[in-house]
Structure formats: structure tokens, C-alpha cells
Design an enzyme around this catalytic site. Structure first.
Site, short mmCIF file in Angstrom:
data_model
loop_
_atom_site.label_atom_id
_atom_site.label_comp_id
_atom_site.label_asym_id
_atom_site.label_seq_id
_atom_site.Cartn_x
_atom_site.Cartn_y
_atom_site.Cartn_z
N ASP A 201 0.91 -1.14 0.00
CA ASP A 201 0.00 0.00 0.00
C ASP A 201 0.95 1.19 0.00
O ASP A 201 1.51 1.55 1.04
CB ASP A 201 -0.88 0.02 1.25
CG ASP A 201 -1.84 1.19 1.22
OD1 ASP A 201 -1.45 2.27 0.73
OD2 ASP A 201 -2.98 1.06 1.69
N HIS A 202 1.17 1.79 -1.16
CA HIS A 202 2.30 2.73 -1.25
C HIS A 202 2.10 3.99 -0.39
O HIS A 202 3.06 4.68 -0.10
CB HIS A 202 2.63 3.09 -2.71
CG HIS A 202 1.71 4.09 -3.33
ND1 HIS A 202 0.47 3.77 -3.81
CD2 HIS A 202 1.86 5.41 -3.56
CE1 HIS A 202 -0.11 4.86 -4.30
NE2 HIS A 202 0.72 5.88 -4.17
N HIS A 264 -5.68 2.90 0.80
CA HIS A 264 -4.98 4.10 1.27
C HIS A 264 -5.77 4.87 2.34
O HIS A 264 -5.23 5.23 3.38
CB HIS A 264 -4.71 5.07 0.11
CG HIS A 264 -4.03 4.45 -1.08
ND1 HIS A 264 -3.13 3.42 -0.97
CD2 HIS A 264 -4.10 4.75 -2.40
CE1 HIS A 264 -2.69 3.09 -2.18
NE2 HIS A 264 -3.26 3.88 -3.06
C1 BG6 Z 1 -3.04 4.29 -6.75
C2 BG6 Z 1 -4.37 4.28 -7.44
O1 BG6 Z 1 -3.01 3.35 -5.72
O2 BG6 Z 1 -2.78 5.58 -6.22
C3 BG6 Z 1 -4.44 5.36 -8.50
O3 BG6 Z 1 -4.59 3.02 -8.04
C4 BG6 Z 1 -4.04 6.70 -7.94
O4 BG6 Z 1 -5.74 5.42 -9.08
C5 BG6 Z 1 -2.71 6.60 -7.20
O5 BG6 Z 1 -3.92 7.62 -9.02
C6 BG6 Z 1 -2.35 7.90 -6.52
O6 BG6 Z 1 -1.10 7.80 -5.91
P1 BG6 Z 1 -0.33 9.10 -5.44
O7 BG6 Z 1 0.86 8.58 -4.73
O8 BG6 Z 1 -0.02 9.88 -6.68
O9 BG6 Z 1 -1.28 9.85 -4.55
#
Ligand code: BG6
Length: 510
Positions: A201-202, A264
Site C-alpha cells: 500500500d504505497h 490508502h
Molecule cells: C493508486 C491508485 O493506488 O494511487 C491510482 O490506483 C491513484 O488510481 C494513485 O492515481 C495515486 O497515488 P499518489 O501517490 O499519486 O497519490
């Protein structure tokens, strides 16, 4: 009074001030030709190498259908690094990295390709000294997860040779509901033991997200008011200005709630609401986050406590943007949500009755992710009402991105001869307070995988609890009409404003 350091849950992290450098190892990326791989994974590997955090013989194997030689693969990595890496390109780092780069061509059902992968790993163990330590990154659509893990088992790649390790890294979405998530978990755990599996979950890799724990548990002044006696409500926003881009195939049928609330946003909520963990290790953290997820209460009336929307044509950044239904690859009758807002509560002593409003959407006014803890109004004001009625509520806003930092909003006397009070803010900005730069989330997470540090990776239990929260909402939406339309570039459907207005509140306009 003497300072007490004994019970600091972040002490393990503090002990890690020395650079954490990965030992001999390599990474295999399945789905290496995809967007995520080019924009995030390849640049992250380079940035780690450039910062001296990878071992000298680090190896990177790409696995995909494309008819490439090692050189073609290296060229793609090179271009991705040049375009997306965070750190400056250094030829000597690149030359070292390229020594361990290999490409294996094949389909996921191709036994010969997996045998080639096996021999490539053995060759790299000898040539690069990777010691048999390999992580397999599944950057592939979820429908391929079972096949890839089965193949790893069949070709004896999942079992680590004596004295080495093998790990599986799995990208979200992990299932599309509780039942499919359980099925997937069962398949993955038939092949890999729980401590071999790293679910990405980045958001948990973001510096500002980890700072939620530092803010709350390394300080004394916030925790005493972090509860239902002082907090009025919490708003968690993840707004994006982009549309779905080229991701129609992934996004349609999934939608905003499954794409980001299930993971997230619920993780952000859990970190905001949880009790202090007994330590900063995976077990202690998961235990506390899971207690919050398990105590989440859905609105009684899902029609009033949730909103979904779909972007219509509009103007964004001075340009005309097409509506979701006109995007390439989208079924014009699609009911997929590109905006979702939900009102949740946490049934425990700290939070009972305090709403957590979560919202996310594509093609909104601007890109911003923040957690706003909004406090109750002062119980009475000794000042002239007319001078203070415009005051907002005190708020502590964790600015996750962009413009990373924290803002505190409070009322202050306006200079002058009368007692007029006006809202002001006090800001902490990473860029001003630290000379150290923040690693990209994927950099941090890939390094953690290579180090075997599971703190920032959700466990099965959290994934399943999160689906339990989302499933009834999705089911309600499936059976009740269509998403509300909102113009691209706006802040979402009117229904979302109405949802908060019914509670006498309004969304922040970040
Ligand atoms: C991803 C989603 O996990 O997170 C995408 O699948 C989204 O739809 C992205 O655009 C957003 O990541 P960040 O780090 O740019 O907020």
C-alpha cells in the site's frame, strides 16, 4: 521532572539512524512493461542504488511477454530512470546496475520461461553474488496473481535455498471484495509463508504518512486532545486532478472506493485513530490498526452516509476535459464511481460518535491528500460575537501531499484597537525544516522488502477487515441507481456537500 525515554514506541526507528543498506539480493519484476514499473519501480531501484543503499551486485530481472533482449530491457530501464528518477543520473552507478540486469521473455503459463528464470537466478547468484536472495514483485493485474504464484511454486522458486530468502511482493488491489480477497490469500499462502509476503500500500511508504505516528506518539501536546472530548470530526481527502488516463481496463468496474478507500484512505484513518502501539514493529502496528478497522461503524442509512460520483465533461487547468463515459475503453453505460465519500465512525471509548469523513475522486479541483482533525468550538467566547462569528474551528491538518507538512488553524487577535479575532495558520513545511530529502514511497518500500522489514505492509487481517467495511457500501451502490455526475475540475457532486450539510458541517476546500 525528568524526561522519560523508556516507553517510546518509535525507539526502534530511532535506533535505525545508520543507513539501512540491503544485503546481497535481487528483484524480479513480473509485468515489467507496465506503467507502474516504468514510472515507479525502475526509478526507485535506481534511486536506491544512487544513494548507496543497494549491494554492489544487486540484480534486476524483468519478466514479460515482450520479445526483448537484455539490452532492450536495459534501454527501457535507462529511459524510465532518466525520465522519472528523483536523484541525478550518474553514469558510474548506472554502469554498475546494468551488470545485474536480465530479461526473461514469456507468458505466465510458460513453463520454459520459468525454467529460464530459475537458471537466470542461478547465474546471477554466481556472477553477482546475490546469494539466492530474491524478491518477486507481482506488478500484474490481480487475475494473474494465482497463476504466477503457482508457477513460482511449481518451478521451486518460492522455496529459499538453505541460508537465503525468497519474498513475494503483491500490488493492490488485493481482491475486489472480501470473498475474493480470502480466496487470493489462500492461494498465496499455499505457496508463501505469511512472513514471505509483502502487500504494497504505497501510501504507507510516504514520509508524511509515517510522520502521523511521530506527530502523535513522539510528542506530548497532541495526544491529550486527540479524542471525542475535543475533536468535532475528521476529514480525510485524497483528491486527484487527473482522470483515468490509459487505465480504463483496470479502473472500470473497480472504481474510486475499491481503488483507494479500501486501502490508502482506511490506512490513513487507522493511523489517525489507533492507540499507541507497544512498539514500531509490524505485529504491534497491525494489532492497533486492526482494532480500529474492526471497530469501524458504517452509517445506518447508506443512502445518506455515502455518496458516489462520476466525472462529467468540464474544464480543468484551462483545458477541456472529457467525461468518464467518453474516455477511451469505457463502457458508455458504466456505473463505476470516480468519486466516493463515506461517513464512518469508530465504536470505541476514544472516538464514539465522532464522524470520520473520507472522500476521494478523480478530476477534482486539484491534487491534494490531507488529514484534517477539526476541533470543537471553544465552549464560550468572552469576545464580541460580531467580531468572532466568522471564525472557523481549530484544525490540525496533516498535508500528506503535495506541499508536505502540517498546518494548525486557530483564531488570533487582529492587530488594532478592537478585540477582533480572525483565523490564522501556523505551518510546518518539510522543505523549510529539513535539508534531508524524502525518499519516494516505492524507494522506501522496495528497500524494506529487501531488508525483510514488514512494518509498512498491510497484513491479511487488515486487508480483510477493510473489505468488510467496503462490501456493504458497494452492494448498496450496486442496487441503488447510478453515480451522481460532477463536472471535471469541480470538488465533486453536490450530494457530497449535502451529506456534510445535514450534519451542520462542510468540506474543506484545500
Ligand atoms: C493508486 C491508485 O493506488 O494511487 C491510482 O490506483 C491513484 O488510481 C494513485 O492515481 C495515486 O497515488 P499518489 O501517490 O499519486 O497519490
Amino acid at each position: 521532572m525528568t524526561a522519560q525515554h523508556g516507553a517510546n514506541p518509535l525507539r526502534d526507528a530511532a535506533d535505525r539512524r545508520l543507513p539501512r543498506i540491503a544485503g546481497p539480493s535481487g528483484l524480479v519484476i513480473f509485468g515489467v512493461t507496465g506503467d507502474l514499473s516504468r514510472k515507479k519501480l525502475m526509478p526507485a531501484v535506481y534511486d536506491l542504488a544512487n544513494r548507496g543503499l543497494l549491494p554492489p551486485g544487486f540484480s534486476l530481472i524483468g519478466f514479460a511477454r515482450r520479445d526483448w533482449e537484455d539490452e532492450d530491457f536495459a534501454q527501457v530501464v535507462h529511459d524510465a530512470v532518466k525520465e522519472h528518477a528523483r536523484t541525478t543520473f550518474r553514469e558510474e552507478v548506472w554502469q554498475q546496475l546494468i551488470q545485474g540486469m536480465r530479461f526473461v521473455q514469456g507468458d505466465f503459463d510458460d513453463d520454459a520461461a520459468f525454467e529460464t528464470l530459475k537458471s537466470t537466478i542461478q547465474e546471477l547468484d554466481k556472477a553477482q553474488g546475490t546469494g539466492g536472495n530474491f524478491a518477486f514483485y507481482l506488478s500484474v493485474p490481480p487475475k494473474f496473481f494465482p497463476q504466477v504464484v503457482q508457477q513460482l511454486k511449481k518451478h521451486e522458486l518460492a522455496d529459499a535455498p538453505e541460508g537465503s530468502w525468497r519474498r513475494a511482493v503483491i500490488e493492490k488491489p488485493f481482491g475486489h471484495d472480501l470473498t475474493s480477497a480470502k480466496e487470493l490469500n489462500a492461494i498465496v499462502h499455499e505457496v508463501f509463508a505469511p512472513d514471505q509476503v509483502f502487500r504494497i500500500d504505497h501510501y504507507l511508504g510516504k514520509e508524511t504518512v509515517q510522520n502521523i505516528m511521530a506527530l502523535r506518539f513522539a510528542n506530548q501536546m497532541f495526544e491529550p486532545i486527540w479524542n471525542r472530548s475535543y475533536v468535532d470530526h475528521v476529514q480525510i481527502t485524497m483528491a486527484e486532478d487527473i482522470g483515468i488516463g490509459g487505465r480504463a481496463g483496470y479502473y472500470d468496474g473497480i472504481g474510486a472506493a475499491r481503488d483507494v478507500i479500501q486501502n490508502h484512505l482506511l490506512q490513513l484513518m487507522a493511523l489517525t485513530a489507533m492507540e499507541e502501539p507497544a512498539g514500531f514493529d509490524a505485529n504491534a502496528l497491525v494489532a492497533e490498526k486492526a482494532k480500529v478497522l474492526g471497530a469501524i461503524r458504517l452509517p445506518k442509512d447508506l443512502g445518506l452516509g455515502t455518496v458516489r460520483g462520476q466525472y462529467a465533461a468540464g474544464w480543468q487547468g484551462g483545458e477541456k476535459a472529457v467525461g468518464y463515459l467518453e474516455e477511451d475503453g469505457i463502457d458508455p453505460r458504466s456505473k463505476t464511481d470516480t468519486y466516493a465519500a463515506v461517513k464512518l465512525e469508530v465504536d470505541n471509548r476514544r472516538w464514539a460518535g465522532i464522524p470520520f469523513y473520507l472522500r476521494t475522486g478523480k478530476r477534482l479541483g486539484r491534487r491534494v491528500t490531507e488529514i484534517a482533525v477539526v476541533f470543537q468550538r471553544a465552549p464560550h467566547s468572552p469576545f464580541d460575537q460580531t467580531a468572532t462569528e466568522e471564525l472557523g474551528q481549530n484544525a490540525l491538518v496533516i498535508r500528506v501531499q503535495p506541499d508536505e507538512g502540517i498546518t494548525v488553524r486557530f483564531g488570533s487577535k487582529v492587530p488594532g484597537t478592537s478585540m477582533e479575532v480572525r483565523d490564522v495558520s501556523m505551518d510546518f513545511a518539510y522543505g523549510e525544516s529539513f535539508t534531508e530529502s524524502s525518499p519516494e514511497a516505492y524507494e522506501r518500500l522496495i528497500l524494506d522488502v529487501l531488508l525483510g522489514d514488514a512494518n509498512l505492509f498491510p497484513r491479511t487481517e487488515e486487508v480483510e477487515l477493510s473489505w468488510k467495511i467496503l462490501d456493504p457500501i458497494e452492494e448498496y451502490w450496486d442496487n441503488h441507481g447510478k453515480p451522481a455526475q460532477y463536472p471535471s475540475g469541480s470538488w465533486g457532486p453536490d450530494e457530497a456537500d449535502e451529506m456534510l450539510a445535514r450534519d451542520g458541517r462542510s468540506w474543506r476546500r484545500p
